[in-house]
Design an enzyme around this catalytic site. Structure first.
Site, PDB file in Angstrom:
ATOM      1  N   TYR A  56       0.752  -1.185   0.057  1.00  0.00           N
ATOM      2  CA  TYR A  56       0.043  -0.059  -0.027  1.00  0.00           C
ATOM      3  C   TYR A  56       0.876   1.147  -0.072  1.00  0.00           C
ATOM      4  O   TYR A  56       1.534   1.550   1.034  1.00  0.00           O
ATOM      5  CB  TYR A  56      -0.932   0.016   1.015  1.00  0.00           C
ATOM      6  CG  TYR A  56      -1.945  -0.928   1.169  1.00  0.00           C
ATOM      7  CD1 TYR A  56      -2.333  -1.826   0.051  1.00  0.00           C
ATOM      8  CD2 TYR A  56      -2.687  -1.205   2.435  1.00  0.00           C
ATOM      9  CE1 TYR A  56      -3.183  -2.956   0.229  1.00  0.00           C
ATOM     10  CE2 TYR A  56      -3.776  -2.022   2.438  1.00  0.00           C
ATOM     11  CZ  TYR A  56      -3.958  -3.107   1.484  1.00  0.00           C
ATOM     12  OH  TYR A  56      -4.906  -3.867   1.498  1.00  0.00           O
ATOM     13  N   LEU A 206     -18.322  -1.334   1.183  1.00  0.00           N
ATOM     14  CA  LEU A 206     -19.297  -0.351   0.325  1.00  0.00           C
ATOM     15  C   LEU A 206     -18.728  -0.331  -1.058  1.00  0.00           C
ATOM     16  O   LEU A 206     -19.110   0.784  -1.681  1.00  0.00           O
ATOM     17  CB  LEU A 206     -18.785   1.098   1.052  1.00  0.00           C
ATOM     18  CG  LEU A 206     -19.534   1.089   2.475  1.00  0.00           C
ATOM     19  CD1 LEU A 206     -19.004   2.705   3.081  1.00  0.00           C
ATOM     20  CD2 LEU A 206     -20.872   1.111   2.643  1.00  0.00           C
ATOM     21  N   ARG A 208     -15.829   0.249  -2.358  1.00  0.00           N
ATOM     22  CA  ARG A 208     -15.295   1.412  -2.574  1.00  0.00           C
ATOM     23  C   ARG A 208     -15.799   2.557  -2.893  1.00  0.00           C
ATOM     24  O   ARG A 208     -15.568   3.338  -3.639  1.00  0.00           O
ATOM     25  CB  ARG A 208     -14.141   0.820  -4.094  1.00  0.00           C
ATOM     26  CG  ARG A 208     -13.176  -0.242  -3.938  1.00  0.00           C
ATOM     27  CD  ARG A 208     -12.603  -0.801  -5.237  1.00  0.00           C
ATOM     28  NE  ARG A 208     -11.883  -2.054  -4.775  1.00  0.00           N
ATOM     29  CZ  ARG A 208     -12.225  -3.271  -4.612  1.00  0.00           C
ATOM     30  NH1 ARG A 208     -13.669  -3.397  -4.795  1.00  0.00           N
ATOM     31  NH2 ARG A 208     -11.697  -4.362  -4.337  1.00  0.00           N
ATOM     32  N   GLY A 209     -16.876   2.547  -2.068  1.00  0.00           N
ATOM     33  CA  GLY A 209     -17.544   3.881  -1.960  1.00  0.00           C
ATOM     34  C   GLY A 209     -18.842   3.929  -2.986  1.00  0.00           C
ATOM     35  O   GLY A 209     -19.861   4.631  -2.971  1.00  0.00           O
ATOM     36  N   SER A 212     -22.161   3.716  -0.969  1.00  0.00           N
ATOM     37  CA  SER A 212     -21.873   4.519   0.155  1.00  0.00           C
ATOM     38  C   SER A 212     -23.245   5.481   0.371  1.00  0.00           C
ATOM     39  O   SER A 212     -23.262   5.984   1.382  1.00  0.00           O
ATOM     40  CB  SER A 212     -20.556   5.116   0.296  1.00  0.00           C
ATOM     41  OG  SER A 212     -20.656   6.330  -0.628  1.00  0.00           O
TER      42      SER A 212
END
Length: 332
Positions: A56, A206, A208-209, A212
């Site tokens: 990451y 979610l 990746r949004g 959301s």
């Protein structure tokens, strides 16, 4: 904060974990100070499971967490690290290396960047097609015996690989994407985990949004160097179809008096006490919203309404681009 044990042999962790990838990578620029403040707020709220990967931000995320850990009691936290992914200087992915020597090398760097003496859960991020899973898990087991790792985990592998790994060492959890719009694990993988007494840490709750309640076509047009710029679910007609699902979910959530994101997270949490959702918040306001899902009690009627709004297999597009899907043993 409620707690769950990860599998029959794993540590007791908070009911939600903190996924830290977005603080360093994949979703565009992030604010360092806000990331650290979000980490602090998560720990203060009772979150004990901290999830990262050595790739990451090419080590940035581990160094960020290492800085954050200086303000907290390390032995009160459970640090989960994924390894094996290879990247180039531009941030591209080059494949996976899970040879025993590579695993031990990656671990040494992670310990240094995090500033810790041991990692609680260590796991290969994907199945290396050139290395038997037995060899990879065997190497991590040696590191457990040496005191550098406490527990062995897996990530994005299928039922057969899970069984093979479990014959080598106790596996505490499988980390895998699981959400209202990513439910393939329910057919074979989740029953296998439960048969073997292995927990699940669910990422992408979610999507990746996407689900959301905060995403829009306008946001998709400005993502730039962001994973979602190449994600099939965020493209063209797929996005149009998926946002219709989100609006249907929003209607159910508002009737319940919660946000769309809270309904989606609570749904994952409702699947069982052996599942720990990872909250990928990198801002305190998003963290606060997500933690609100802990107080959402979904009745059978609520669950039926949510699943009617977002039917299984209704999502348009795969969760990764084709080249990345090819690396998912869990999707075979």
């Amino acid at each position: 904060m409620k707690t769950h044990q990860l599998g029959k042999t794993g540590p007791v962790v908070s009911a939600f974990g903190l996924g830290c990838m977005g603080m360093s990578d994949m979703y565009g620029p992030s604010d360092r100070a806000e990331s650290l403040a979000t980490f602090d707020a998560a720990v203060e709220a009772g979150i004990t499971l901290i999830d990262t990967g050595d790739f990451y931000g090419m080590g940035h995320n581990e160094m960020l967490i290492g800085e954050a850990l200086k303000s907290h009691k390390r032995d009160k936290l459970v640090i989960s690290v994924k390894t094996g992914a290879l990247r180039d200087p531009m941030g591209g992915f080059l494949g996976y290396d899970s040879r025993p020597a590579a695993i031990k090398n990656f671990l040494a760097y992670s310990l240094k960047r995090l500033g810790v003496d041991y990692i609680d859960i260590y796991r290969p991020s994907r199945l290396d097609p050139d290395v038997p899973i037995e060899d990879t898990i065997g190497a991590i087991t040696e590191m457990v015996q040496a005191g550098y790792v406490r527990h062995v985990g897996l990530s994005e592998v299928g039922a057969d690989t899970i069984r093979r790994a479990a014959k080598v060492a106790p596996i505490v959890d499988l980390q895998i994407e699981y959400s209202l719009v990513s439910r393939t694990v329910e057919a074979e993988i989740l029953p296998t985990l439960r048969e073997l007494g292995i927990g699940m840490t669910a990422y992408g709750v979610l999507s990746r949004g996407l689900i959301s309640g905060h995403w829009s076509k306008q946001r998709s047009e400005g993502v730039g160097r962001d994973f979602r710029a190449i994600s099939p679910r965020f493209q063209g007609e797929n996005l149009d179809a998926n946002l219709k699902l989100v609006e249907a979910l929003r209607g159910v959530a508002e009737a319940k008096g919660v946000t769309t994101a809270q309904a989606a997270i609570a749904w994952v949490a409702s699947r069982g006490n052996d599942i720990v959702p990872l909250i990928g918040a990198r801002r305190r306001d998003r963290l606060t919203e997500a933690l609100g899902a802990l107080e959402v009690n979904l009745t059978p009627q609520d669950l039926a309404a949510i699943e009617a709004a977002v039917p299984q297999d209704a999502v348009a597009g795969t969760r990764y681009a084709q080249a990345m899907m090819a690396h998912l043993d869990s999707e075979r």
